[in-house]
Write a protein that holds these residues in place. Structure first.
Motif: not given
Length: 219
Positions: A95-119
């Protein structure tokens, strides 16, 4: 779970609560698993603070996880927790390499936790809490626990406790992500990772310590 596994579980634990405590304790991988999950993120965050170089920070993070994996393989111990960490790091790096933005290194974890909590929330609302299926693995029948209202209530409480760390991570990290707070994201990922999960496990163990539900094989 095979009949032999169920028999072994019965021999080791005489109540559902005792068996669940044992299985939940294994899920974290002990202190070593906790450290192995945190070290690559610490390496990424420290390198980013020191250099502000995304590529170098990613390389150091991935290399750290690979070294931990090799140590596990050399020692012939289970690499499960390192592999899980490495997969998460690789996805974050993509994710981070594709966007070139270091913050995107953490995006999959945020999405994972959101989906996990929702489920997990959905499972509670529909009265099929996910922790019930862990009881099913102990007793040998995946769904028999659902016939017992007391077990459904117990599993709902446990699922709430399992869900809360995921929800807290999303509520804390998503605003930081939106405001480009890379360093703080790294620090909160570490602080809200395994330490928060251990706290949730301790709360679950406390709830389980209050019950004495006999294990009944239905398989």
């Amino acid at each position: 779970m095979s009949a032999a596994d169920v028999t072994a579980t019965h021999a080791a634990h005489d109540t559902v609560e005792a068996a669940l405590r044992a299985q939940l304790s294994k899920a974290l991988g002990g202190m070593r698993g906790i450290i192995e999950a945190a070290v690559p993120t610490i390496a990424f965050t420290a390198m980013w603070v020191g250099t502000s170089e995304l590529k170098l920070s990613l390389i150091v993070s991935i290399a750290t996880a690979v070294v931990l994996l090799l140590v596990r393989l050399v020692q012939r111990s289970t690499p499960q927790f390192v592999i899980n960490s490495l997969i998460g790091i690789a996805i974050g790096a993509f994710f981070a390499t594709r966007s070139g933005d270091a913050k995107d290194y953490f995006l999959p974890g945020i999405l994972y936790n959101a989906v996990y909590a929702g489920a997990m929330l959905l499972s509670i609302v529909t009265r099929w809490p996910v922790l019930g299926f862990l009881i099913g693995s102990v007793t040998g029948d995946p769904t028999a626990w659902h016939k017992d209202p007391g077990l459904v209530r117990l599993c709902s409480k446990l699922t709430w406790l399992l869900m809360l760390p995921c929800l807290v991570r999303v509520l804390v990290q998503l605003p930081l992500y939106m405001f480009d707070q890379v360093v703080t994201l790294g620090l909160t990922k570490i602080a809200l990772g395994w330490p928060l999960q251990v706290a949730a496990l301790a709360a679950m163990v406390w709830v389980l310590a209050r019950g004495r539900t006999p294990i009944q094989s239905t398989g």
